[in-house]
Structure formats: C-alpha cells, structure tokens
Design an enzyme around this catalytic site. Sequence first.
Site, mmCIF file in Angstrom:
data_model
loop_
_atom_site.group_PDB
_atom_site.id
_atom_site.type_symbol
_atom_site.label_atom_id
_atom_site.label_comp_id
_atom_site.label_asym_id
_atom_site.label_seq_id
_atom_site.Cartn_x
_atom_site.Cartn_y
_atom_site.Cartn_z
ATOM 1 N N ASP A 36 -11.273 17.622 -15.167
ATOM 2 C CA ASP A 36 -9.816 17.590 -15.392
ATOM 3 C C ASP A 36 -9.030 17.550 -14.080
ATOM 4 O OD1 ASP A 36 -10.200 20.105 -14.399
ATOM 5 O OD2 ASP A 36 -9.507 21.179 -16.170
ATOM 6 N N GLU A 38 -9.161 19.827 -11.558
ATOM 7 C CA GLU A 38 -9.013 21.109 -10.856
ATOM 8 C C GLU A 38 -10.078 21.244 -9.772
ATOM 9 O OE1 GLU A 38 -9.122 24.406 -13.569
ATOM 10 O OE2 GLU A 38 -7.173 23.918 -14.438
ATOM 11 N N GLN A 94 9.554 14.340 3.816
ATOM 12 C CA GLN A 94 10.667 14.792 2.970
ATOM 13 C C GLN A 94 11.155 16.130 3.536
ATOM 14 O OE1 GLN A 94 12.146 13.048 0.633
ATOM 15 N NE2 GLN A 94 13.541 14.615 -0.080
ATOM 16 N N LYS A 189 15.560 0.100 11.847
ATOM 17 C CA LYS A 189 14.979 -0.010 10.494
ATOM 18 C C LYS A 189 15.879 0.739 9.517
ATOM 19 C CE LYS A 189 11.111 2.433 8.622
ATOM 20 N NZ LYS A 189 9.709 2.831 8.770
ATOM 21 N N SER A 220 1.254 3.866 6.113
ATOM 22 C CA SER A 220 0.941 4.167 4.718
ATOM 23 C C SER A 220 0.685 2.863 3.958
ATOM 24 C CB SER A 220 2.096 4.969 4.116
ATOM 25 O OG SER A 220 1.844 5.250 2.768
ATOM 26 N N GLY A 222 1.720 0.037 5.080
ATOM 27 C CA GLY A 222 1.651 -0.995 6.111
ATOM 28 C C GLY A 222 2.931 -1.814 6.190
HETATM 29 C C1 R5P Z 1 8.577 6.564 8.534
HETATM 30 O O1 R5P Z 1 9.647 6.829 9.046
HETATM 31 C C2 R5P Z 1 7.263 6.743 9.227
HETATM 32 O O2 R5P Z 1 7.413 7.028 10.581
HETATM 33 C C3 R5P Z 1 6.377 5.521 9.049
HETATM 34 O O3 R5P Z 1 6.956 4.430 9.737
HETATM 35 C C4 R5P Z 1 6.242 5.162 7.589
HETATM 36 O O4 R5P Z 1 5.854 6.288 6.852
HETATM 37 C C5 R5P Z 1 5.228 4.056 7.405
HETATM 38 O O5 R5P Z 1 5.135 3.779 6.047
HETATM 39 P P1 R5P Z 1 4.685 2.353 5.536
HETATM 40 O O6 R5P Z 1 3.373 2.034 6.216
HETATM 41 O O7 R5P Z 1 4.568 2.517 4.063
HETATM 42 O O8 R5P Z 1 5.762 1.388 5.907
#
Ligand code: R5P
Length: 291
Positions: A36, A38, A94, A189, A220, A222
């Site tokens: 499950d 856990e 977060q 960005k 994450s 990319g």
């Molecule tokens: C965000 O501000 C972090 O510094 C990374 O740039 C971000 O988490 C990368 O995430 P992803 O690969 O999904 O764009």
Amino acid sequence: MACKVLAGPASREIAEGLSRILGLELVDVELRVFPDGESKVRLLGDLGDVSIVVQSTYPPVDSHLFQALLIAHKAKSLGSRVVMVMPYLGYARQDKEFLKGEAVSIATVARLLKCVGVERLLTVDIHSVHGLGYMPFQAYSVSAIPLLAERFKGMELSDPLVVSPDLGGRNRAEAFAKLIKSESVYLRKFRDRETGEIRMERPEVDLKGRDAILVDDIVSTGGSLIKAAELLKEAGADRVYSACTHALLVGDALERIKEALDGLVATNTVPSPVSEVDVSPVLAGHLKTLV
Ligand code: R5P
C-alpha cells in the site's frame, strides 16, 4: 562523544562516504515498503550519542521524507541526538506563499523535522537560503559549486560564459565563473504561477565562437535548461553545457536534455546517470566541526 552515521535508504553512497571520511561507524537502515506504499524502517545497529541521519528527499519525495522522519524519530527515542543530512532538500522551492492560500511547504517540513527530534540540518545548495530561516534549529547549506567547477576546469572550452537560467541563481553562477576564471550573466525567466509555464528572454550577448555553461541548483523536467540552451545557441554559442547540483530528471528529461545540450554534470545528492560528482567531502568538511 560517540557519533555514528545512519545510512538512509535514499543516500547510502553519501552515508558511506561520510563514514569513511570522518572515520565514523556506519549503521545500516533496513527499509520495507508495503504494497500500500507505507514504509517501515529498522536500524540495524546500536547508536551513539549523536546520529548523523543521511537521507535525500528526491522522488518519491514524500516517501523519502517520511522515511527520514521515521529514522530520526527512532534514533531520538533511543536517546541519540539527531543531526539530519538531507543532501537534496525537497519542498525548498515552495518557501513563500506565492499565490494566496498556498501552503509554505518548507515551513511544514521544518516543523516535522523538529517534531521528531532533529537538532541540526545540513543540506547542499538549498534552492534559496530563505528556506533555512524556517528551521527552528541550526540549519546550513553547503555549496557543491567548487566541486562542479573543478569538473569543468580540465575541459577544453572556448572562452566560456557562465549563465544562470534565472535571477535567483545569479550568485551560484558568479561563484562558478570566478572559480573557472570567467564571467557570468543571468537570464530573465518568468514563471506563470498558475500554469507553471516559463518564459525566458534572450540574453543581450554575442556568443559567436564561445561556449556557455548553464549553472543551476535543480534540473527537474529540464524545461529551464532546454529553453536557456535554445536562447544561448540563438545568440551564437558553439556548445552549451550545464552543471547542476540536483539532477531530479523527471520523465524523459535526460533524453531531451541530451538532444538540446552538449553535456550535463550533476552531483550524487540525487542518483542519476549524470550524477558524477560526490558531495561527501564538502558535507564531511562541515560535519567535522560537530564530531
Ligand atoms: C527554479 O527556480 C530552479 O532553480 C530550477 O531552475 C528549476 O527547478 C528547474 O526546473 P525544470 O528543470 O523543471 O525547469
């Protein structure tokens, strides 16, 4: 004061590195995950006065976090003081209520760690030092940037420009640039907080005949690296490499990055095919002052 290293199931390699460098006994942790979902953990040895619990919280984030809590709680209940080493600290992005009503996840993580008896926290390249402020105990983030920069020193690069994909990572890129005796810039960005979509502006630099190195804390999906690499190539860059501390590489991120970039180097805070740089020495350097 007897101190032992507890090898959390997500970070055995780093735990072994710490035990070797610091000359401390390693205590294994057995993990059983039930059908499950856990987790159950069992400490396979006696503890010392201090337990250094090593457990990264990469995906599955919640399971790895909960396993860390279980280990820390057990160590504390056996009378050991707990130092938590989370090489990758999940939920650190977060660290604000970006949209009204959002939970500040890192504040909740901090409360949980405190509840189970953690007295100190050590991590690597936390997303923003702001996150450390939520910890109701001593908390520190060491930098993997010197180790990553070392990897690039031996490479034949053409007048490299170090680039942060966003303003938040500017200091990391500057530190990296200094170490490889180069200069740095950051890209602008913008993230749509509702959809998560990102938009980036093309840098006002001429990169003809030059290489670029994107330096970031996390990769994450990319998306950020790939978008940045496109813009840098449009600006004339010959080759675009990246150095990232935490290679989460969700889904097909690595394949897409391989198509868009000329190389990616990461650390072993998160295991992956590109996690070549061992962060144990830099963590051990900090822990030496405690043991
Ligand atoms: C965000 O501000 C972090 O510094 C990374 O740039 C971000 O988490 C990368 O995430 P992803 O690969 O999904 O764009």
